[in-house]
Design a protein around this motif. Structure first.
Motif, PDB file in Angstrom:
ATOM      1  N   PHE A 162      33.153  23.969  56.278  1.00  0.00           N
ATOM      2  CA  PHE A 162      34.360  24.775  56.409  1.00  0.00           C
ATOM      3  C   PHE A 162      34.098  26.255  56.139  1.00  0.00           C
ATOM      4  N   GLU A 204      33.535  27.378  59.574  1.00  0.00           N
ATOM      5  CA  GLU A 204      34.819  27.474  60.272  1.00  0.00           C
ATOM      6  C   GLU A 204      35.577  28.730  59.860  1.00  0.00           C
ATOM      7  N   ILE A 239      38.814  16.731  54.349  1.00  0.00           N
ATOM      8  CA  ILE A 239      38.735  17.400  55.647  1.00  0.00           C
ATOM      9  C   ILE A 239      40.128  17.762  56.146  1.00  0.00           C
ATOM     10  N   ASN A 240      41.086  16.840  55.993  1.00  0.00           N
ATOM     11  CA  ASN A 240      42.452  17.135  56.427  1.00  0.00           C
ATOM     12  C   ASN A 240      43.040  18.330  55.688  1.00  0.00           C
ATOM     13  N   SER A 296      41.052  21.559  56.650  1.00  0.00           N
ATOM     14  CA  SER A 296      41.311  21.910  58.051  1.00  0.00           C
ATOM     15  C   SER A 296      42.677  22.565  58.194  1.00  0.00           C
ATOM     16  N   ASN A 297      43.697  22.001  57.519  1.00  0.00           N
ATOM     17  CA  ASN A 297      45.031  22.600  57.566  1.00  0.00           C
ATOM     18  C   ASN A 297      45.035  23.998  56.960  1.00  0.00           C
ATOM     19  N   LYS A 327      43.506  26.295  59.432  1.00  0.00           N
ATOM     20  CA  LYS A 327      44.312  26.336  60.648  1.00  0.00           C
ATOM     21  C   LYS A 327      45.533  27.240  60.481  1.00  0.00           C
ATOM     22  N   ASN A 353      30.856  21.803  63.466  1.00  0.00           N
ATOM     23  CA  ASN A 353      32.272  22.136  63.584  1.00  0.00           C
ATOM     24  C   ASN A 353      33.106  21.053  62.910  1.00  0.00           C
ATOM     25  N   ALA A 354      33.584  21.317  61.706  1.00  0.00           N
ATOM     26  CA  ALA A 354      34.337  20.322  60.949  1.00  0.00           C
ATOM     27  C   ALA A 354      35.655  19.970  61.606  1.00  0.00           C
ATOM     28  N   ALA A 355      36.269  20.925  62.313  1.00  0.00           N
ATOM     29  CA  ALA A 355      37.570  20.670  62.921  1.00  0.00           C
ATOM     30  C   ALA A 355      37.493  19.551  63.959  1.00  0.00           C
ATOM     31  N   GLU A 356      36.312  19.347  64.570  1.00  0.00           N
ATOM     32  CA  GLU A 356      36.163  18.298  65.573  1.00  0.00           C
ATOM     33  C   GLU A 356      36.254  16.902  64.976  1.00  0.00           C
ATOM     34  N   VAL A 369      38.441  15.865  62.551  1.00  0.00           N
ATOM     35  CA  VAL A 369      39.756  15.494  62.027  1.00  0.00           C
ATOM     36  C   VAL A 369      40.364  14.388  62.879  1.00  0.00           C
TER      37      VAL A 369
END
Length: 501
Positions: A133, A136, A168-169, A172-173, A176, A371-374, A376
């Motif tokens: 992250f 990211e 991760i959730n 990621s939020n 984001k 890419n950690a977002a991939e 989720v």
């Protein structure tokens, strides 16, 4: 008339008077109960309506894209096939994430969600997630800070996949919904309780929406939908997972100033921790030879996998495309696949889906991504991930956990290999261990292991591995170790029986 005598009207009045108050009180109580039940039913109907509306919207949006671009391709419209394919693929992945999230929620609500209790390298896990992250955040122009308390243990007992999923959730939020500023992950540990604090300087959440965001498909009154895409299941699923892991997620937020999420979990330390990493990188491993398939369109990355894994005893096969990788998997039946995501043609997620459909959990899948977002919402399609650029120690830690490996190190006396030929006298003991493992008889397993150790000294390494699996209540892994031994235990006589000659 006697003063003590009363007229019939007076008697009736005196009879009715004391009964009137309780009757009114009872009616009032019943009305209150009925009102409460009505309000609860209306709230449930409203929640159901909101849920179905959200589900309908989340399904229709990607379906419209798939349907629309399929029609354009059908009519031969002036659109690049690669661009249309990319949009169709992303829309189908969105639908797959939605289905996987709904299935997880339904499993939790039905009480069939199973958690693993395994020894997790907590510091390594957190460093890997933080590094993903950090990349990211930098790509978005944000600063990222990871702070770990000095009391943080190296090893804890937890479900690694679910813990990673929740972290991760949350992270990621945070990235984001933070247009500018910073995101911070702070981890504390005290009295076996770990506290993971995710703080951002993002758009924030209204006070009256801070509970709604934990409802499926509710993204805070629609404010978030204008900032970043999402299906609105991440926080709902994260809170449910935290609760079944014996913890909680709380939030404090202020509109325009950011949010503050805290995940608290009971994470005890194991009685006996695995040996640390001070010995450096492994030079080999014990047991049968394992096969790894690497799928990546980058020749340099494929060369790296071969240089890392072949010298320490792996059979390593490589494929430069998703289609070639699926063909090799069919022919070679690898134990584990290292899978890149961003490939032309057949993408990584489609390859993972086909591998799962064909082989189930017989083949372990590790996603190799930067890419950690991939990742989720895709937990059902993989067993873990390794970060690019590859940290070799973290890679070997992951391989050991996924394949149940015991590493050999330079200058270290090699323990007895599990592939050592066991004498005929071990057959009955193995049969008894297999039977007890299938019935879940833990106390019987402890006694049977002691009997095997006493009767068959050559089984010392096997007994050690079986004991470790039993300590972790990993009966599936226990049975797998038994099944890998020779001679097989299927037709063996019970332990203690005389050997025929």
């Amino acid at each position: 008339m006697d003063a003590r005598e009363e007229t019939p009207a007076a008697q009736a009045a005196n009879t009715d008077a004391p009964a009137e108050a309780p009757a009114v009180s009872e009616v009032t109580a019943r009305l209150a109960v009925m009102t409460q039940a009505r309000d609860a039913a209306e709230a449930a109907n409203l929640a159901k309506t909101r849920f179905l509306m959200g589900l309908s919207h989340e399904i229709r949006t990607p379906l419209n894209a798939i349907h629309g671009y399929a029609q354009l391709l059908e009519r031969g419209a002036a659109i690049a096939p690669a661009e249309a394919g990319r949009i169709i693929r992303r829309s189908s992945e969105h639908l797959a994430d939605l289905v996987e999230g709904l299935l997880d929620i339904s499993r939790i609500e039905a009480g069939v969600m199973k958690l693993n209790r395994e020894t997790v390298a907590l510091r390594s896990l957190l460093e890997q997630v933080a590094e993903m992250f950090r990349i990211e955040a930098v790509n978005k122009g944000l600063s990222f800070d990871y702070r770990a308390a000095p009391t943080l243990p190296v090893w804890v007992l937890a479900d690694e996949r679910r813990l990673r999923q929740v972290l991760i959730n949350l992270l990621s939020n945070a990235i984001k919904y933070t247009p500018s500023g910073s995101v911070t992950l702070t981890v504390r540990y005290r009295s076996m309780v770990a506290e993971f604090e995710v703080t951002d300087t993002g758009i924030g959440i209204d006070t009256d929406e801070q509970e709604r965001i934990f409802q499926p498909f509710d993204r805070g009154g629609g404010r978030a939908s204008g900032v970043a895409p999402g299906i609105g299941l991440g926080l709902a699923l994260s809170r449910m997972l935290a609760q079944i892991m014996g913890g909680e997620i709380t939030v404090k937020s202020e509109v325009g100033r950011g949010s503050h999420f805290v995940l608290r979990l009971l994470l005890p330390q194991p009685n006996s921790a695995p040996q640390d990493d001070a010995r450096g990188l492994p030079v080999g491993y014990q047991g049968r030879r394992r096969t790894i398939l690497a799928i990546d369109d980058d020749p340099g990355q494929l060369a790296l996998w071969q240089e890392l894994l072949r010298p320490i005893g792996f059979n390593i096969f490589v494929a430069g495309s998703g289609g070639a990788g699926l063909s090799l998997a069919e022919l070679g039946r690898p134990d584990l696949v290292l899978l890149d995501l961003s490939m032309p043609g057949l993408g990584g997620w489609e390859v993972a889906r086909r591998l799962r459909e064909r082989f189930g959990r017989d083949i372990r899948i590790l996603i190799a991504s930067g890419n950690a977002a991939e990742l989720v919402g895709t937990e059902g399609l993989h067993d873990g991930f390794v970060l690019k650029p590859v940290d070799q120690q973290l890679l070997f830690d992951m391989l050991a956990r996924q394949l149940g490996l015991v590493w050999d190190y330079e200058g270290m006396a090699r323990t007895e290999s599990l592939d050592v030929a066991l004498p005929e006298s071990a057959r009955g003991h193995l049969a008894e261990l297999g039977r007890l493992a299938r019935t879940g008889h833990v106390r019987g397993l402890s006694a049977a292991l002691a009997a095997l150790a006493g009767a068959v000294p050559q089984a010392e390494a096997l007994v050690g591995r079986l004991t470790a699996a039993l300590d972790d209540y990993d009966l599936a892994g226990f049975q797998k170790l038994i099944a890998e031994q020779h001679p097989r235990d299927g037709d063996a006589e019970p332990a203690g029986g005389e050997e025929t000659r």
